[in-house]
Write a protein that holds these residues in place. Structure first.
Motif, PDB file in Angstrom:
ATOM      1  N   GLN A 274       0.780  -1.134   0.027  1.00 27.77           N
ATOM      2  CA  GLN A 274      -0.126   0.018   0.060  1.00 27.77           C
ATOM      3  C   GLN A 274       0.768   1.096  -0.057  1.00 27.77           C
ATOM      4  OE1 GLN A 274      -2.531  -1.502   3.385  1.00 27.77           O
ATOM      5  NE2 GLN A 274      -4.136  -0.757   2.068  1.00 27.77           N
ATOM      6  N   HIS A 275       0.328   2.158  -0.716  1.00 25.92           N
ATOM      7  CA  HIS A 275       1.068   3.584  -0.856  1.00 25.92           C
ATOM      8  C   HIS A 275       0.154   4.557  -0.017  1.00 25.92           C
ATOM      9  CE1 HIS A 275       2.796   2.132  -4.517  1.00 25.92           C
ATOM     10  NE2 HIS A 275       3.569   3.304  -4.282  1.00 25.92           N
ATOM     11  N   TRP A 276       0.842   5.201   1.134  1.00 26.31           N
ATOM     12  CA  TRP A 276       0.142   6.069   1.980  1.00 26.31           C
ATOM     13  C   TRP A 276       0.956   7.675   1.874  1.00 26.31           C
ATOM     14  CZ3 TRP A 276      -3.667   3.973   5.184  1.00 26.31           C
ATOM     15  CH2 TRP A 276      -3.512   2.606   5.357  1.00 26.31           C
ATOM     16  N   HIS A 277      -0.185   8.517   1.873  1.00 19.67           N
ATOM     17  CA  HIS A 277       0.178   9.825   1.821  1.00 19.67           C
ATOM     18  C   HIS A 277       0.152  10.131   3.197  1.00 19.67           C
ATOM     19  CE1 HIS A 277      -0.266  14.473   1.665  1.00 19.67           C
ATOM     20  NE2 HIS A 277       0.666  14.348   1.153  1.00 19.67           N
ATOM     21  N   VAL A 278       1.468  10.363   3.911  1.00 16.86           N
ATOM     22  CA  VAL A 278       1.549  10.264   5.320  1.00 16.86           C
ATOM     23  C   VAL A 278       0.573  11.506   6.013  1.00 16.86           C
ATOM     24  CG1 VAL A 278       3.048  10.754   7.481  1.00 16.86           C
ATOM     25  CG2 VAL A 278       3.619   9.344   5.537  1.00 16.86           C
ATOM     26  N   THR A 279       0.931  12.718   5.463  1.00 18.21           N
ATOM     27  CA  THR A 279       0.284  13.931   6.178  1.00 18.21           C
ATOM     28  C   THR A 279      -1.210  14.279   6.081  1.00 18.21           C
ATOM     29  OG1 THR A 279       0.900  15.153   4.197  1.00 18.21           O
ATOM     30  CG2 THR A 279       2.320  15.372   6.190  1.00 18.21           C
ATOM     31  N   SER A 280      -1.995  13.411   5.210  1.00 17.85           N
ATOM     32  CA  SER A 280      -3.456  13.442   4.979  1.00 17.85           C
ATOM     33  C   SER A 280      -3.866  12.136   5.339  1.00 17.85           C
ATOM     34  CB  SER A 280      -3.755  13.588   3.515  1.00 17.85           C
ATOM     35  OG  SER A 280      -3.284  12.358   2.883  1.00 17.85           O
ATOM     36  N   GLY A 281      -3.039  11.015   5.700  1.00 13.95           N
ATOM     37  CA  GLY A 281      -3.722   9.911   6.211  1.00 13.95           C
ATOM     38  C   GLY A 281      -4.261   9.080   5.227  1.00 13.95           C
ATOM     39  N   LYS A 282      -4.035   9.476   3.853  1.00 10.61           N
ATOM     40  CA  LYS A 282      -4.950   8.726   2.816  1.00 10.61           C
ATOM     41  C   LYS A 282      -4.076   7.544   2.146  1.00 10.61           C
ATOM     42  CE  LYS A 282      -7.478  12.943   1.502  1.00 10.61           C
ATOM     43  NZ  LYS A 282      -8.895  12.305   2.007  1.00 10.61           N
ATOM     44  N   CYS A 283      -4.704   6.249   1.769  1.00  7.77           N
ATOM     45  CA  CYS A 283      -4.174   5.284   1.465  1.00  7.77           C
ATOM     46  C   CYS A 283      -4.479   5.696  -0.361  1.00  7.77           C
ATOM     47  CB  CYS A 283      -4.667   4.085   1.603  1.00  7.77           C
ATOM     48  SG  CYS A 283      -4.165   2.562   0.819  1.00  7.77           S
ATOM     49  N   LEU A 284      -3.354   5.697  -1.040  1.00  8.18           N
ATOM     50  CA  LEU A 284      -3.444   6.190  -2.424  1.00  8.18           C
ATOM     51  C   LEU A 284      -3.585   4.923  -3.316  1.00  8.18           C
ATOM     52  CD1 LEU A 284      -0.457   8.873  -2.606  1.00  8.18           C
ATOM     53  CD2 LEU A 284      -2.777   9.117  -1.839  1.00  8.18           C
ATOM     54  N   HIS A 285      -2.905   3.757  -3.022  1.00  6.50           N
ATOM     55  CA  HIS A 285      -3.330   2.740  -3.789  1.00  6.50           C
ATOM     56  C   HIS A 285      -3.080   1.247  -2.954  1.00  6.50           C
ATOM     57  CE1 HIS A 285      -3.292   1.184  -7.915  1.00  6.50           C
ATOM     58  NE2 HIS A 285      -2.573   0.353  -7.512  1.00  6.50           N
ATOM     59  N   THR A 286      -3.406   0.414  -3.645  1.00  5.90           N
ATOM     60  CA  THR A 286      -3.629  -0.928  -2.774  1.00  5.90           C
ATOM     61  C   THR A 286      -3.126  -1.962  -3.806  1.00  5.90           C
ATOM     62  OG1 THR A 286      -4.773  -0.136  -0.930  1.00  5.90           O
ATOM     63  CG2 THR A 286      -4.336  -2.717  -1.326  1.00  5.90           C
ATOM     64  N   ILE A 287      -2.174  -2.914  -3.639  1.00  2.00           N
ATOM     65  CA  ILE A 287      -2.022  -4.204  -4.682  1.00  2.00           C
ATOM     66  C   ILE A 287      -1.917  -5.229  -3.621  1.00  2.00           C
ATOM     67  CG2 ILE A 287      -0.212  -5.218  -5.902  1.00  2.00           C
ATOM     68  CD1 ILE A 287       1.057  -2.311  -6.324  1.00  2.00           C
ATOM     69  N   LYS A 288      -2.659  -6.402  -4.199  1.00  2.84           N
ATOM     70  CA  LYS A 288      -2.770  -7.558  -3.429  1.00  2.84           C
ATOM     71  C   LYS A 288      -2.008  -8.387  -4.168  1.00  2.84           C
ATOM     72  CE  LYS A 288      -4.548 -10.449  -0.405  1.00  2.84           C
ATOM     73  NZ  LYS A 288      -3.786 -11.835  -0.610  1.00  2.84           N
ATOM     74  N   GLU A 289      -1.024  -9.071  -3.640  1.00  2.00           N
ATOM     75  CA  GLU A 289      -0.091 -10.365  -4.290  1.00  2.00           C
ATOM     76  C   GLU A 289      -0.855 -11.611  -3.737  1.00  2.00           C
ATOM     77  OE1 GLU A 289       4.216  -9.834  -3.876  1.00  2.00           O
ATOM     78  OE2 GLU A 289       4.166  -8.123  -5.015  1.00  2.00           O
ATOM     79  N   GLU A 290      -1.682 -11.912  -4.516  1.00  2.00           N
ATOM     80  CA  GLU A 290      -2.390 -13.269  -4.152  1.00  2.00           C
ATOM     81  C   GLU A 290      -1.391 -14.547  -3.760  1.00  2.00           C
ATOM     82  OE1 GLU A 290      -5.534 -13.512  -3.447  1.00  2.00           O
ATOM     83  OE2 GLU A 290      -6.129 -11.555  -4.343  1.00  2.00           O
ATOM     84  N   GLY A 291      -1.745 -14.952  -2.348  1.00  2.00           N
ATOM     85  CA  GLY A 291      -1.078 -16.184  -2.213  1.00  2.00           C
ATOM     86  C   GLY A 291       0.225 -15.852  -1.358  1.00  2.00           C
ATOM     87  N   ASN A 292       0.739 -14.674  -1.291  1.00  4.08           N
ATOM     88  CA  ASN A 292       1.927 -14.185  -0.978  1.00  4.08           C
ATOM     89  C   ASN A 292       1.761 -13.397   0.419  1.00  4.08           C
ATOM     90  OD1 ASN A 292       4.732 -13.975  -1.247  1.00  4.08           O
ATOM     91  ND2 ASN A 292       4.787 -12.197  -2.470  1.00  4.08           N
ATOM     92  N   GLU A 293       3.031 -13.662   1.293  1.00  2.47           N
ATOM     93  CA  GLU A 293       3.197 -12.781   2.244  1.00  2.47           C
ATOM     94  C   GLU A 293       4.450 -11.959   2.060  1.00  2.47           C
ATOM     95  OE1 GLU A 293       3.699 -15.201   5.692  1.00  2.47           O
ATOM     96  OE2 GLU A 293       2.021 -16.315   5.293  1.00  2.47           O
ATOM     97  N   ILE A 294       4.232 -10.482   2.318  1.00  3.69           N
ATOM     98  CA  ILE A 294       5.356  -9.476   1.840  1.00  3.69           C
ATOM     99  C   ILE A 294       5.971  -9.430   2.955  1.00  3.69           C
ATOM    100  CG2 ILE A 294       5.818  -7.011   0.914  1.00  3.69           C
ATOM    101  CD1 ILE A 294       4.130  -8.849  -0.872  1.00  3.69           C
ATOM    102  N   TYR A 295       7.256  -9.534   2.839  1.00  7.65           N
ATOM    103  CA  TYR A 295       8.421  -9.240   3.898  1.00  7.65           C
ATOM    104  C   TYR A 295       9.236  -8.121   3.704  1.00  7.65           C
ATOM    105  CZ  TYR A 295       6.787 -14.149   5.113  1.00  7.65           C
ATOM    106  OH  TYR A 295       6.237 -15.136   5.336  1.00  7.65           O
ATOM    107  N   ALA A 296       9.468  -7.584   2.426  1.00  3.77           N
ATOM    108  CA  ALA A 296      10.322  -6.718   1.976  1.00  3.77           C
ATOM    109  C   ALA A 296       9.837  -5.782   1.034  1.00  3.77           C
ATOM    110  CB  ALA A 296      11.674  -7.215   1.565  1.00  3.77           C
ATOM    111  N   VAL A 297       9.775  -4.544   0.973  1.00  2.00           N
ATOM    112  CA  VAL A 297       9.514  -3.538   0.000  1.00  2.00           C
ATOM    113  C   VAL A 297      10.707  -2.564   0.113  1.00  2.00           C
ATOM    114  CG1 VAL A 297       7.089  -3.737   0.223  1.00  2.00           C
ATOM    115  CG2 VAL A 297       8.230  -1.946   1.497  1.00  2.00           C
ATOM    116  N   GLU A 298      10.799  -1.968  -1.134  1.00  2.00           N
ATOM    117  CA  GLU A 298      12.137  -1.089  -1.243  1.00  2.00           C
ATOM    118  C   GLU A 298      11.853  -0.155  -2.439  1.00  2.00           C
ATOM    119  OE1 GLU A 298      14.109   0.627   0.153  1.00  2.00           O
ATOM    120  OE2 GLU A 298      16.216  -0.530   0.326  1.00  2.00           O
TER     121      GLU A 298
END
Length: 367
Positions: A127-151
């Motif tokens: 998920q992408h968050w705009h911190v100062t407004s608290g809004k979630c800009l976008h969500t991606i679901k990787e089906e069947g996966n567990e996410i351990y790292a983003v960069e």
């Protein structure tokens, strides 16, 4: 919601200046262990006690004014770095799967929107968050996966994800579309990953190189032009965000009782040196490393932390000497240096974040 929808939003936080703040709470006092001599203690500048849950990842904002915590209850909490005050909180996922990885987008990114935070969680959501407004800009679901790292890459134009299904995925930041999947090796030279991937790191100056490490005792070097791994480092047992790179040197932190911290040559994949952990902890056990990173003005320090021995340590990269250490009541899962490297944060299974003074500790260690 797109970045352009938020380009005119004013910053909601008041500038807070440099990272200073109140004296920390009384440090944890380890139990007495016969023949245990503690090493020079890291000075704890701020102890943030509002995480309410285990912290699996901790990241400073690009300006150092805030520190973000990805928590075991699924929430993302952002604190004022100096005072420890809770500034923002995002609750992620109905089932409250742990938030396992965070990455701030570089302020040099092409978008006018600042304060973008990328998160990954154990339910497979990115998920992408705009911190100062608290809004979630976008969500991606990787089906069947567990996410351990983003960069993010250094320019903020792409981001990578990795986790349980052993595949590294590359996304375009502007469109949020997947543009590459990396899972294969090259001929008989590499095989790619064959177990969970816990750490990702883009090369700071070569946009075509991405490093990943995981449970399979390998660190893979991916060339994004070739769509496959071109080199592998064998031996490091990566169980957290414990792979970093500076120039042609790769840092690894392994979850094992010896040879936890090591430096490798990116070009040859040969071991440059082991960084000895030093004294065992007050628990009488060796620390098995979950988190490790380079830091300091010239990347001259290494921070590392882990479980069993429950220690956090700061090393001089050149000499390998221990600059400072903390003995904590439970496991530490993650660490991060503030911009400029004057401060380092540690967090884990003790429901707080310890922000330590790198420069002050280094100077006092010389005395």
């Amino acid at each position: 919601m797109s970045d352009s929808d938020l380009s005119e939003i004013e910053e909601e936080t008041t500038p807070v200046g440099t990272l200073s703040g109140p004296e920390p709470t009384k440090p944890y006092e380890p139990p007495h262990v016969e023949n245990y001599t503690p090493e020079h203690e890291l000075y704890q500048r701020t102890v943030i006690s509002g995480t309410k849950s285990d912290v699996f990842c901790v990241k400073f904002a690009p300006d150092g004014h805030m520190v973000a915590a990805g928590c075991g209850d699924g929430a993302i909490r952002l604190f004022h770095s100096a005072s420890g005050r809770l500034v923002y909180q995002f609750s992620v996922g109905v089932a409250q799967f742990a938030t396992t990885s965070l990455a701030f987008r570089s302020p040099i990114a092409g978008s006018k929107t600042r304060n973008i935070l990328l998160s990954g969680n154990a339910e497979g959501y990115v998920q992408h968050w705009h911190v100062t407004s608290g809004k979630c800009l976008h969500t991606i679901k990787e089906e069947g996966n567990e996410i351990y790292a983003v960069e993010y890459n250094p320019e903020g134009s792409k981001f990578a994800t990795a986790g349980k299904d052993q595949t590294v995925r590359i996304y375009d930041e502007a469109t949020k579309t997947r543009i590459q999947e990396l899972s294969d090796g090259y001929a008989n030279v590499t095989s790619g990953h064959f177990n969970r991937v816990f750490s990702l790191c883009y090369h700071p100056t070569d946009p075509n190189l991405l490093i990943s490490g995981g449970w399979d005792n390998t660190v893979q070097v991916w060339d994004l032009r070739a769509d496959h791994s071109v080199r592998s480092i064998y031996s490091p047992h990566i169980c957290g965000d414990s792979v970093d790179i500076d120039g042609n040197t790769v840092l690894t932190g392994s979850w094992r009782p010896d040879k936890q911290v090591q430096l490798w040559d990116l070009r040859t994949t040969e071991l440059e040196k082991d960084v000895p952990w030093g004294n065992d902890s007050a628990t009488g056990k060796a620390t098995m490393v979950y988190g490790a990173c380079f830091g300091g003005d010239q990347k001259q320090y290494i921070a590392a932390c882990g479980s069993d021995g429950n220690q956090c340590k700061l090393f001089d990269r050149q000499s390998s000497e221990v600059v400072g250490a903390l003995d904590l009541p439970a496991a530490s899962y993650c660490c991060d240096f503030a911009p400029g490297g004057r401060f380092v944060a540690f967090a884990g299974n003790y429901n707080d974040i310890r922000i330590c003074d790198v420069v002050g500790t280094r100077e006092s260690a010389k005395q």
